[in-house]
Write a protein that holds these residues in place. Sequence first.
Motif, PDB file in Angstrom:
ATOM      1  N   LEU A 187     -23.849 -21.376 -27.202  1.00  0.00           N
ATOM      2  CA  LEU A 187     -23.553 -21.970 -28.731  1.00  0.00           C
ATOM      3  C   LEU A 187     -21.979 -20.869 -29.210  1.00  0.00           C
ATOM      4  CD1 LEU A 187     -25.031 -23.900 -30.837  1.00  0.00           C
ATOM      5  CD2 LEU A 187     -23.811 -24.932 -28.852  1.00  0.00           C
ATOM      6  N   ARG A 188     -21.956 -19.696 -27.835  1.00  0.00           N
ATOM      7  CA  ARG A 188     -21.147 -18.578 -28.117  1.00  0.00           C
ATOM      8  C   ARG A 188     -20.723 -18.259 -27.077  1.00  0.00           C
ATOM      9  NH1 ARG A 188     -21.169 -15.957 -33.914  1.00  0.00           N
ATOM     10  NH2 ARG A 188     -21.282 -17.880 -34.834  1.00  0.00           N
ATOM     11  N   GLY A 189     -20.231 -19.020 -26.202  1.00  0.00           N
ATOM     12  CA  GLY A 189     -19.726 -19.321 -24.924  1.00  0.00           C
ATOM     13  C   GLY A 189     -18.396 -19.218 -24.594  1.00  0.00           C
ATOM     14  N   LEU A 190     -18.115 -18.896 -23.357  1.00  0.00           N
ATOM     15  CA  LEU A 190     -16.525 -19.263 -23.396  1.00  0.00           C
ATOM     16  C   LEU A 190     -15.936 -20.311 -24.090  1.00  0.00           C
ATOM     17  CD1 LEU A 190     -14.244 -17.883 -20.986  1.00  0.00           C
ATOM     18  CD2 LEU A 190     -15.060 -19.999 -20.299  1.00  0.00           C
ATOM     19  N   ASP A 191     -16.615 -21.173 -24.919  1.00  0.00           N
ATOM     20  CA  ASP A 191     -15.634 -22.769 -25.075  1.00  0.00           C
ATOM     21  C   ASP A 191     -15.380 -21.927 -26.670  1.00  0.00           C
ATOM     22  OD1 ASP A 191     -15.363 -24.179 -22.855  1.00  0.00           O
ATOM     23  OD2 ASP A 191     -17.158 -25.679 -23.729  1.00  0.00           O
TER      24      ASP A 191
END
Length: 319
Positions: free
Chosen positions: A141-145
Motif C-alpha cells: 500500500l506504500r508502493g508507486l501508486d
Amino acid sequence: MAVFTAVSLDDLTLLLKKFPLGNAIAIKGISSGIENSNFFIDTEHGEYVLTIFENLSFAQLPFYLQLMRHLAERGVLVPAPVPDESGELVVPLHGKPAAIVSKLEGSSQMAPQPVHCAAVGAMLAKMHLAARDFALQQPNLRGLDWWNDTTPQVLPFLDERNAHLLRAEMHFQSAFAACDHYHRLGRGPVHADLFRNNVMFVGERLTGFFDFYFAGCDTWLFDVAVTVNDWCIDLDTGVLDTARVRALLDAYHAVRPFTADEQAAWQPMLRAAALRFWLSRLYDLYQPREAEMLTPHDPAHFERILRERIATPAPELFA
Ligand SMILES: Nc1ncnc2c1ncn2[C@@H]1O[C@H](COP(=O)(O)OP(=O)(O)O)[C@@H](O)[C@H]1O
Ligand SMILES: N[C@@H](CCOP(=O)(O)O)C(=O)O
C-alpha cells in the motif's frame, strides 16, 4: 507513550475468556511504537503481546495476521497469532480490532555488526521463500501508486532543491517500474519495513521479525533494498558499510540466489526504497493525521540516503 487506547486488567480478564490462555495476570503498556497501542500481557500460559490497531480496519487485518501465522508454521521466526475459541485472529476491543501474538525473546540490535546483518539476510530469504504459497493478496500500500498520490501533497512544503530531487526521482522511478528487468523480478509477500527496530536478537541469535503492518505483495528485491538501507548504513551519513552489506547479501543469496534481473535492478531499487521512506516521512511531517505520531521521524535522513544512492553505486548483489 504510544498507548492510544487504554486497556485495564479487568478489560484483559474479560477478553481472555475467549482465548485458550488461562487467566490474565498482568498488563503493561509498551511505550515505543508509533502506529498502534501495544501491551505486554502475562497470562497463566505465558507472555504475549496484545495490539490494538489504531489505523487498520477489521477488513485489512487478515492479510497481516494470516501471513504471520503462515510464516510461523513454516519455521520463519515471527510472532505467532493466537486464535480465539472460534478460530478468529482479530477480535474487537474498545470498538477497534485487536490481536494477541506470541512474545519474541530479546531486544532490537540498534548497532548491528556483520554477524547480525547475515542473520537478517538469511531469515529474509527464508521468509520470501516460505511466503510463496501464501493465498491472500494485497499490494504494497506504500508502493508507486501511493508515491504518485503523495508527491503533490508534500511538494508545496519543499524548498526548490528538494522539490527538484523529488520530481526527478519520481520520473526516474516511474521509468524503472515500466522496464523489462523490473517486470521479471521475483515477487510475493514482503515485510517492507524491516528496520533495526523490527527485529529481535538475543546476542547474535536472531529471535524474530515483527511489525508486519506495512507488509504487502511487491518485489523481493524491494524488501532487500529497504533492509539494506537501514541495517547496513552509517546512520549519520547514509553511507553503506561494505562489510555489513556483503554479510547481508551473501547470507540472503545462500538461501535464495539472486537473479541476473535482480542484479540489473539493484541500484535503482535502493533508490526506490530510500524514496519510499523519504516520502512517508515527509507525509507524516506535513500531513499528520490527528493524534497519530508522537515524534515524526526525520525526513532528511532518507533524503540523505537517496542522494547518496544516486551519487555512489552500492556493492553488487553477487560477484
Ligand atoms: N511480538 C512481539 N514480541 C516482543 N516484543 C514486541 C512484539 N511486538 C511488539 N513488541 C514490542 O513493542 C514495540 C512496539 O511495537 P511496534 O510493532 O514497532 O509498534 P508500532 O506498530 O506501533 O510501531 C516494539 O519495539 C517491541 O519492543
Ligand atoms: N520504519 C519507518 C516507520 C515505521 O515505523 P515502525 O515503528 O512501525 O517500524 C521509518 O523509519 O520511517
